[in-house]
Write an enzyme that holds these catalytic residues in place. Structure first.
Site, mmCIF file in Angstrom:
data_model
loop_
_atom_site.group_PDB
_atom_site.id
_atom_site.type_symbol
_atom_site.label_atom_id
_atom_site.label_comp_id
_atom_site.label_asym_id
_atom_site.label_seq_id
_atom_site.Cartn_x
_atom_site.Cartn_y
_atom_site.Cartn_z
ATOM 1 N N CYS A 50 0.854 -1.191 0.000
ATOM 2 C CA CYS A 50 0.000 0.000 0.000
ATOM 3 C C CYS A 50 0.892 1.244 0.000
ATOM 4 O O CYS A 50 1.779 1.375 0.845
ATOM 5 C CB CYS A 50 -0.911 -0.010 1.223
ATOM 6 S SG CYS A 50 -1.949 1.464 1.354
ATOM 7 N N CYS A 53 0.336 3.148 3.535
ATOM 8 C CA CYS A 53 0.752 2.636 4.854
ATOM 9 C C CYS A 53 1.793 1.524 4.808
ATOM 10 O O CYS A 53 2.281 1.104 5.851
ATOM 11 C CB CYS A 53 -0.463 2.177 5.655
ATOM 12 S SG CYS A 53 -1.169 0.611 5.072
ATOM 13 N N CYS A 99 -7.464 -1.017 1.379
ATOM 14 C CA CYS A 99 -6.449 -1.553 2.273
ATOM 15 C C CYS A 99 -7.072 -1.734 3.654
ATOM 16 O O CYS A 99 -7.650 -0.795 4.195
ATOM 17 C CB CYS A 99 -5.263 -0.592 2.346
ATOM 18 S SG CYS A 99 -4.011 -1.064 3.559
ATOM 19 N N CYS A 102 -5.260 0.748 6.426
ATOM 20 C CA CYS A 102 -5.467 2.205 6.489
ATOM 21 C C CYS A 102 -6.747 2.678 5.817
ATOM 22 O O CYS A 102 -7.055 3.867 5.858
ATOM 23 C CB CYS A 102 -4.260 2.939 5.906
ATOM 24 S SG CYS A 102 -4.066 2.785 4.122
ATOM 25 N N CYS A 122 -8.257 -5.220 -10.014
ATOM 26 C CA CYS A 122 -7.848 -4.142 -10.906
ATOM 27 C C CYS A 122 -7.449 -2.961 -10.019
ATOM 28 O O CYS A 122 -8.304 -2.298 -9.438
ATOM 29 C CB CYS A 122 -9.026 -3.806 -11.809
ATOM 30 S SG CYS A 122 -8.655 -2.678 -13.146
#
Length: 140
Positions: A50, A53, A99, A102, A122
Site C-alpha cells: 500500500c 501505509c 487496504c 489504512c 484491478c
C-alpha cells in the site's frame, strides 16, 4: 508495524504524506487514467505494498496482463490484506477494494480473471509501491 495495526491519520496528515495524485486515488477513491500507471506493464518480482501505509497487498507472482490498462492481480497476499465494499458510484455496481490497515482505496475486483481464482483485482498504480526486497518471499 504489525500487519493488524490500524493506521489512522487526519485528512491533513494524508495530504501532507501523499502526492496530490495519490491523495485523489487513495483517499478520495479516484482512478488514474488507463495505461498511465507505473506498474501497468511491470514484470519485476517483489511485494506490492500500500502506497499509503506499506501493508503487504499483492505478491508479484499473482500479477497478470489483463489488457485493461491497470495492474491486475488474481488474489491478495492474504485475504486479510484487503477489504471489499459495494460501490454503486458512476451508475454501476462494482466491488471496491480497500487496504484493511489504512482504509485507502486501491481499485476494484471483478469475476473475470484467470484461473486459479477467476478474480481480477484491478488496482491503481498510484495505490501501490513495489518492494523488490520481498522478491524471494513472493515467489514461493
Amino acid at each position: 508495524m504489525d500487519a493488524g495495526t490500524k493506521v489512522e491519520k487526519s485528512e491533513q496528515e494524508w495530504r501532507e504524506q501523499l502526492t496530490p495524485e495519490q491523495y485523489e486515488v487513495l483517499r478520495r477513491a479516484g482512478t488514474e487514467p488507463p495505461f498511465s500507471g507505473a506498474y501497468n506493464y511491470a514484470k519485476d518480482s517483489g511485494m506490492y505494498r500500500c502506497a499509503a501505509c506499506g501493508a503487504e497487498l499483492f505478491p508479484s507472482d499473482t500479477k497478470f496482463d489483463s489488457g485493461t490498462g491497470w495492474p491486475s492481480f488474481t488474489e491478495p497476499a492474504t485475504a486479510e490484506a484487503v477489504e471489499l465494499h459495494s460501490d454503486r458510484s458512476h451508475g454501476m455496481t462494482r466491488t471496491e477494494v480497500t487496504c484493511r490497515r489504512c482504509g485507502s482505496h486501491l481499485g476494484h475486483v471483478f469475476d473475470d480473471g484467470p484461473n486459479p481464482t477467476g478474480q481480477r483485482y484491478c488496482i491503481n498504480s498510484l495505490s501501490l509501491d513495489l518492494d523488490a526486497s520481498d522478491a524471494e518471499s513472493s515467489t514461493g
